[in-house]
Design a protein around this motif. Structure first.
Motif, PDB file in Angstrom:
ATOM      1  N   ALA A 138      -7.831  15.358   4.125  1.00 50.24           N
ATOM      2  CA  ALA A 138      -8.089  14.002   4.612  1.00 50.24           C
ATOM      3  C   ALA A 138      -7.295  12.981   3.801  1.00 50.24           C
ATOM      4  O   ALA A 138      -6.902  11.927   4.310  1.00 50.24           O
ATOM      5  CB  ALA A 138      -9.584  13.694   4.535  1.00 50.24           C
ATOM      6  N   ALA A 139      -7.028  13.300   2.519  1.00 54.19           N
ATOM      7  CA  ALA A 139      -6.254  12.372   1.685  1.00 54.19           C
ATOM      8  C   ALA A 139      -4.861  12.169   2.262  1.00 54.19           C
ATOM      9  O   ALA A 139      -4.264  11.100   2.115  1.00 54.19           O
ATOM     10  CB  ALA A 139      -6.155  12.908   0.249  1.00 54.19           C
ATOM     11  N   ALA A 140      -4.339  13.195   2.944  1.00 59.48           N
ATOM     12  CA  ALA A 140      -2.975  13.124   3.456  1.00 59.48           C
ATOM     13  C   ALA A 140      -2.786  11.998   4.465  1.00 59.48           C
ATOM     14  O   ALA A 140      -1.699  11.455   4.610  1.00 59.48           O
ATOM     15  CB  ALA A 140      -2.579  14.459   4.081  1.00 59.48           C
ATOM     16  N   SER A 141      -3.863  11.645   5.161  1.00 57.68           N
ATOM     17  CA  SER A 141      -3.726  10.592   6.167  1.00 57.68           C
ATOM     18  C   SER A 141      -4.394   9.290   5.728  1.00 57.68           C
ATOM     19  O   SER A 141      -4.582   8.372   6.523  1.00 57.68           O
ATOM     20  CB  SER A 141      -4.292  11.073   7.509  1.00 57.68           C
ATOM     21  N   SER A 142      -4.767   9.207   4.474  1.00 63.46           N
ATOM     22  CA  SER A 142      -5.383   7.989   3.938  1.00 63.46           C
ATOM     23  C   SER A 142      -4.281   7.081   3.360  1.00 63.46           C
ATOM     24  O   SER A 142      -3.098   7.402   3.411  1.00 63.46           O
ATOM     25  CB  SER A 142      -6.381   8.377   2.846  1.00 63.46           C
ATOM     26  N   THR A 143      -4.691   5.949   2.823  1.00 61.77           N
ATOM     27  CA  THR A 143      -3.729   5.088   2.117  1.00 61.77           C
ATOM     28  C   THR A 143      -4.151   4.980   0.659  1.00 61.77           C
ATOM     29  O   THR A 143      -5.301   5.239   0.299  1.00 61.77           O
ATOM     30  CB  THR A 143      -3.699   3.672   2.717  1.00 61.77           C
ATOM     31  N   GLY A 144      -3.211   4.579  -0.161  1.00 63.66           N
ATOM     32  CA  GLY A 144      -3.485   4.462  -1.589  1.00 63.66           C
ATOM     33  C   GLY A 144      -4.632   3.526  -1.890  1.00 63.66           C
ATOM     34  O   GLY A 144      -5.499   3.824  -2.716  1.00 63.66           O
ATOM     35  N   SER A 145      -4.678   2.415  -1.216  1.00 62.15           N
ATOM     36  CA  SER A 145      -5.725   1.429  -1.517  1.00 62.15           C
ATOM     37  C   SER A 145      -7.100   1.994  -1.195  1.00 62.15           C
ATOM     38  O   SER A 145      -8.069   1.739  -1.910  1.00 62.15           O
ATOM     39  CB  SER A 145      -5.477   0.139  -0.725  1.00 62.15           C
ATOM     40  N   ASP A 174       0.851  -1.197   0.000  1.00 63.53           N
ATOM     41  CA  ASP A 174       0.000   0.000   0.000  1.00 63.53           C
ATOM     42  C   ASP A 174       0.892   1.254   0.000  1.00 63.53           C
ATOM     43  O   ASP A 174       2.123   1.151  -0.108  1.00 63.53           O
ATOM     44  CB  ASP A 174      -0.897  -0.028   1.256  1.00 63.53           C
ATOM     45  N   SER A 175       0.295   2.416   0.072  1.00 61.17           N
ATOM     46  CA  SER A 175       1.066   3.661   0.083  1.00 61.17           C
ATOM     47  C   SER A 175       0.441   4.620   1.083  1.00 61.17           C
ATOM     48  O   SER A 175      -0.685   4.411   1.538  1.00 61.17           O
ATOM     49  CB  SER A 175       1.071   4.299  -1.313  1.00 61.17           C
ATOM     50  N   CYS A 176       1.172   5.664   1.440  1.00 62.13           N
ATOM     51  CA  CYS A 176       0.603   6.674   2.332  1.00 62.13           C
ATOM     52  C   CYS A 176       1.016   8.081   1.899  1.00 62.13           C
ATOM     53  O   CYS A 176       1.987   8.249   1.168  1.00 62.13           O
ATOM     54  CB  CYS A 176       0.993   6.414   3.789  1.00 62.13           C
TER      55      CYS A 176
END
Lengths: 351, 351, 351, 351
Positions: free
Chosen positions: B251-258, A202-204
């Motif tokens: 919020a995207a900054a603390s999310s994961t790619g998946s 995954d990525s962050c």
């Protein structure tokens, strides 16, 4: 008109795809007489290169050697365009042929296809992060100019990665850890979070903060080309950015005038679009890179959804590499504003 | 070069100060053959006018009647520049003379002084909110164009005011309450919060959200002129904006790619800087207007701090009035992108 | 994008048709602190007005009073856009209805129709000579700037009218005769030639020459924005111009290097696109105005040719009125180059 | 801002000096889907190379091989910037060291020195004719676009060299003689004149004429960006050009309206700045190249005049080599106008 030029007086035009023979930039508008330190440009480029495993980067080798083709004579800028060339050393187009008929989620693939009717499916093309190397090289030139005409210092860093936020801001620590965090203790937790993502294929993402000192009051134009307006465009033109704030940012929205007017740092060094002489502070939200190793459902040119796992090396977290790109874009904006300011008043003696 | 022009193909140039004889705009780039509904332009302007007390506006009368000076013949655009003129009916320069030697906190006053060596101290001059009337008039023309070439619909509203956030988004409610909130229940609480601020001679800010439907996939350019990059510049050029996000934003900054790759709305309708055909959603953080009735400490040209209370009428909350300005700026960006897209492919039949 | 903006740093945008309510211009880029002498602007406009019968002009009254709408405070430029408005006092659209379905020879009528699919048939619209009033007003502002930052003096005159060429160049004579000829004896013959044309319901053209002193060496950019290149665009953008030369002009084509290198005036004050500090001299060929009273064959929208005599007042010779327009366009170019030069070198002390 | 970008929608940026490592261009704005015939680009470049002795060229070898760095995928333009690179094979800087402190007559040397405070004295730098190779390469791309969207054909030739003028215009002859004259009999006399100049260590100039067919009515913008206005800028940006005319040119100045309105070719295919569908014809006066072998008096940085003979190879007559450059510049203007026209009308069906 594909929007590859940034700036009006200090004007940068970039070209090149990740999988073509080279990328490059033309910087038109560097005043004559600036010492061009090629080592500095190379150092800036090196900061953008894939770093250590701890920083969530892949380990592929990109030499990213910049060649200056023009505009410099006997170590100084001549006033004419500076051509910059970076050869692509590592073009494995074959890796991408399987993606020819698929649109990767979160990427520009589908947009490119819709826009142009077909696309160079070898990696991100113009949307690849590789394009930012040109920005960093051009930004290094802007930094050399800014250093010369004002004591401008631009420092960006990873304020947050994978949800881990720095508790202290010590600018001395930034280049001492691969995360470019100004807080070594937070950096350790960030590295753990990245390792966790790597295991999950995954990525962050994270937040890049940028602090700029040495900008005199008066830079930026009153209406559409406000200093923060140009910074917003500049920073949002970096691929993964989904948010941009200056000073108090969204917190200002729930404050009151009496508090916000006098709160230190609320303005972020820019009021009414014009620098006020204080430290300029802005933030950029960086989404997790959409390239992950997990199998994902992807729309195809056939209109159907296809389960597919993208092979190859992926950066788990691009935030540390975005740091020098944010600095470069800020430098381009400030170089532009600095030169525009030379035309703002008929005579310095007249004031 | 004072940055009063926005756009390249659909190009708007504005002029005018709040306390001069008139403000206006020139729209150069409207294609020929668009029906110009002058009533619509006036309606859009009326939306920007000071509203009811409940909306936190002052009750001064501004007629803001727009006169079309050129570029329209027999009800249609001719392809030549459309000149727009709005006379200033209400110029009380005397109100401002006491501010001649003071720099109001949170305003551009000091920046203007530092930039130009002197300033038109009668109100905000070019930094006045009044300037945005020209944007709204030009934006109305952009909306007329967009309506004609695609079914683009741009709807902004107050998502949050004074810390009160809407819980429901019902676009039908927006123009039915003076706060322009899409949630009538939230609107009531917002009005209470505004009343509270008024009593305290204070002000409050909020968040404007904008939703755009009908944009086909493919608008926006790959690198510096990404669709979100241009929107960021456009929205940040509105005086009180301190933050801008697209889709998941911070919020995207603390999310994961998946998670982020497949989360509905995370991309906000723009991937890699190019529209993907989905609804476009962005937010702007609006700081509380710095003009408040409380006594504040203000720096003077003499270098000292002076306690001073700005007399006169002040908007307690400008958020409802910012709503049509945000729409206008979005319309200008989209009109530009729509026309640029006409030059992106050599022939539609060639694909 | 209809090309109504000229310049980048000193940027002029014009709007308005000959038969609409008003024409105007926005000058964005005037540095702050320039004394704005409104009388001077009006005087320049008056020089462009239809003159005496001897100068071949019609006698209609155009007051051409310019109103300054913004950008000036207490007699000085503020650094923000200067809005200029000139009301059209004399709109006799009915005169033109008979031309609705005809394309006048030598005019832009057919081009407009082909370009836009329809046209404002009331006079020349944007192609009318009336549009040049805006250039003269904006050019007057440029002259005020140039006067302030360098002792630039721009003087144009009628070198030739109706085939009669001046034998002496005495700049003192120019404004003393309605032809704006620098040779009173030639002026008499020109007046006779014009009278002859008037009797024949015909028109005649001529050559405008322009001399500029006080431009320091170093203005103009090396490649596409050469000083002569910008002057060529500027002068050729005046409706009736069919030729433009600098210095020796076409005579240089048949000279030799040894002669041309050292011939006084051959370079015309510009070498390699950059001013060399000498007097700048250029010429513009002005065709006879195509509006004549004779019956002419005109193509119609029906595809057929129609014999038709255009009624109304016609200038027999527009050359004397083109003189101030040429000066204005030269002033716009020089103001642009003067400001650009401020960005050419990193520091004057560094050289 | 050194003026190295030409065009707005079809935008070309060039860089590079004659004696640096390379020159190049970035073409941003080529629509996607155009077949990019690299052989054609190379052929165009070969036309600009130094030719035979008869054409007055020196015999040095310049390979001028163009490398396409980006923007092309599987033989078609992708819509992203096309990077073009031409390495300089022949850099003899030592030849020029003796010119370090002298300003060559008729060259930009003195202007550069005055502008920038110092200069790259190795040859003409940015003012060298070598820079035009980039224009020819970019112009070739413009020609490929024009060919695709309209049957535009651009043909320039030497109408006059050294005072010898063609009596017949047979376009078939142009590429059959080294002078690029459309009249073989005139070509012989031109060659004699050139030989004479060579013996005298002198140079000669001439007139380039350009004819363009296939341009539909409606290209060009009404006011500042008239088609002839843009052509004037484009052609005058070529180093040695001292005059530019369209259609009847200076002859129109002594004509009458009744004659000029109906004279075939008088308008030169452009009326009111807009193409009228007829053949476009313009001329450029080319001065004799100032680089001659004779001893000349040259001003030095010391303020004194110095007798000096420039050693090395000199072109006696650059006119035949200017021919493809004129075509290239015309192609860049037309590509720009063609794309702008796509934005002129809201819908082709609406007319």
């Amino acid at each position: 008109m594909s929007g590859s030029t940034f700036g009006t007086i200090f004007k940068v035009t970039t070209f090149g795809e990740s999988h073509g023979p080279a990328i490059g930039a033309v910087v038109d508008g560097m005043p004559a007489g600036v010492e061009i330190d090629q080592n500095f440009i190379q150092q800036e480029l090196d900061r953008r290169r894939p770093g250590s495993k701890a920083a969530g980067s892949t380990l592929r080798k990109e030499s990213d050697t910049v060649e200056i083709l023009s505009g410099v004579f006997e170590g100084k800028s001549t006033g004419t365009p500076i051509g910059l060339l970076i050869r692509n050393s590592d073009q494995h187009s074959s890796d991408y042929s399987q993606l020819k008929d698929l649109f990767r989620p979160g990427h520009a693939d589908w947009g490119f296809h819709a826009k142009y009717g077909f696309r160079d499916y070898r990696g991100g093309g113009r949307s690849s992060g590789r394009e930012t190397a040109c920005r960093v090289a051009a930004g290094a030139l802007a930094k050399l100019l800014l250093r010369r005409i004002s004591q401008v210092k631009i420092t960006a860093y990873a304020l947050e990665i994978g949800g881990v936020r720095c508790q202290n801001i010590d600018l001395e620590q930034i280049e001492k850890n691969p995360l470019r965090a100004p807080d070594l203790s937070a950096a350790e937790k960030m590295a753990e979070r990245i390792e966790e993502c790597r295991k999950n294929l995954d990525s962050c993402g994270g937040i890049v903060e940028c602090r700029i000192t040495g900008v005199p009051a008066g830079w930026g134009e009153p209406v559409f080309d406000k200093l923060d307006s140009l910074l917003a465009q500049a920073v949002f033109s970096i691929g993964a950015v989904k948010g941009f704030t200056v000073g108090a940012g969204f917190a200002a929205a729930s404050s009151t005038g009496s508090v916000n007017n006098s709160a230190p740092g609320a303005a972020g060094g820019i009021r009414g679009g014009i620098s006020d002489g204080d430290e300029i502070v802005f933030q950029a939200a960086v989404k997790p890179t959409p390239s992950i190793g997990q199998e994902q459902l992807m729309p195809g040119v056939d209109g159907a959804m296809h389960p597919f796992a993208i092979k190859g090396r992926h950066d788990v977290c691009i935030v540390p590499r975005v740091v020098p790109v944010v600095e470069a874009m800020a430098a381009l904006v400030l170089a532009e504003c600095a030169l525009r300011q030379r035309c703002a008043v008929v005579s310095e003696n007249s004031n």
